[in-house]
Design an enzyme around this catalytic site. Structure first.
Site, PDB file in Angstrom:
ATOM      1  N   GLU A 128       0.822  -1.207   0.000  1.00 23.25           N
ATOM      2  CA  GLU A 128       0.000   0.000   0.000  1.00 23.25           C
ATOM      3  C   GLU A 128       0.857   1.259   0.000  1.00 23.25           C
ATOM      4  OE1 GLU A 128      -3.775   2.207   0.890  1.00 23.25           O
ATOM      5  OE2 GLU A 128      -2.807   0.988  -0.619  1.00 23.25           O
ATOM      6  N   THR A 181      -4.665   9.070  -4.734  1.00 20.22           N
ATOM      7  CA  THR A 181      -4.448   9.272  -3.302  1.00 20.22           C
ATOM      8  C   THR A 181      -3.244  10.172  -3.034  1.00 20.22           C
ATOM      9  OG1 THR A 181      -5.404   7.124  -2.790  1.00 20.22           O
ATOM     10  CG2 THR A 181      -4.011   8.119  -1.105  1.00 20.22           C
TER      11      THR A 181
END
Length: 306
Positions: A128, A181
């Site tokens: 991630e 993001t």
């Protein structure tokens, strides 16, 4: 077992005031990941389905997660990996987290379960971090473990879950725009005023208390955010209008899902959810913007073998 197929669910992160702290998994939307053993040491990514993903292992979140896990085990086992995306990256639904979580879950199973599912979390976090340029578990933890997960601490990593949320129904609203993001994080303030920080802390406590006690009026008041929402909402077409529709339709909580553009609305009454969904679709049609709607419960399972 030489091959396995797993489902890794999408997730809603932040959940109002819980920036990088709260997240919950959703149903029927996520990644389908097929992993098979090779006779050599290579991590080989086959062409992805539903999105164009890197095939170089150290440029792919799943490759980074798997390599972290293999390094811990001292294993040199090679794998073929295929990722099928049921939703595109940049949706605000934890695309990279699903890939990272599902890949280590699959490899752990193929290697005979040397670790518990929770012990896989640090390795999924490594993947991630490649996508978001920082460590945050609010998507990875619910995708891997299911349910509503809260991060108490990152150093050391300490998470806990909220149980028995079957009464909540989730409406996901995904307007046809893309937000990365890493770019959305650049919009955030580096400092908070005492006033905003105090309100944020109060709302964090209220969300947890409301979920435990089923106080949905309190939940609705508490799912507000002083860190990300004021800045990120401007990237989402129609945000304030959709928020107003959700409120007037009986939602017990509404906010941005992760970095956006997806939004979530929580309901205890399914008829209210259906009515809200229809009104939101009508609104986006009126401004000529495509929107995807997904209706779900909170997924209590997380990653699972198909």
């Amino acid at each position: 077992m030489s091959e396995i197929k797993v489902f890794a669910p999408a997730s809603v992160a932040n959940v109002g005031p819980g920036y990088d702290t709260f997240g919950f998994a959703i149903e029927e939307l996520g990644d389908i990941i097929t992993v098979s053993k090779r006779n050599d040491q290579k991590l080989n990514f086959l062409p992805s389905i539903g999105a164009e993903l890197p095939v170089e292992p150290l440029e792919n979140v799943a490759g980074v997660a798997i390599q972290s896990f293999l390094t811990k085990l001292g294993s040199t086992q090679g794998f073929d990996i295929t990722i099928e995306k049921m939703f595109r990256p940049g949706s605000g639904l934890g695309s990279s987290a699903s890939s990272a979580a599902g890949s280590v879950f699959a490899v752990n199973a193929l290697l005979g379960y040397p670790c518990t599912t929770k012990e896989l979390l640090p390795h999924a976090l490594e993947g991630e971090a490649l996508a978001s340029k920082c460590y945050h578990a609010d998507n990875v933890a619910p995708s891997l473990l299911g349910g509503f997960q809260a991060v108490r601490s990152y150093e050391p990593l300490d998470i806990f879950s909220i149980k028995n949320l079957e009464a909540l129904h989730v409406l996901i609203i995904f307007p046809d725009v893309q937000i990365k993001t890493v770019e959305a994080k650049k919009l955030l303030p580096v400092t908070l005023s005492i006033k905003d920080a105090r309100e944020q802390w109060g709302n964090v406590a209220a969300v947890i208390h409301a979920l435990h006690t089923k106080d949905y009026e309190l939940l609705n008041r508490a799912i507000t955010d002083r860190i990300a929402e004021p800045f990120r909402k401007n990237l989402i077409p129609g945000y304030e209008k959709v928020k107003k529709i959700a409120s007037e339709s009986g939602s017990v909580g509404f906010n941005i899902s992760g970095s956006g553009p997806s939004m979530f609305a929580l309901f205890t009454d399914e008829s209210n959810l259906t009515s809200c969904s229809e009104k939101i679709e009508k609104f986006y049609s009126s401004i000529d913007l495509s929107v995807k709607i997904h209706i779900s419960g909170i997924n209590s399972v997380g990653c699972k073998i198909l």
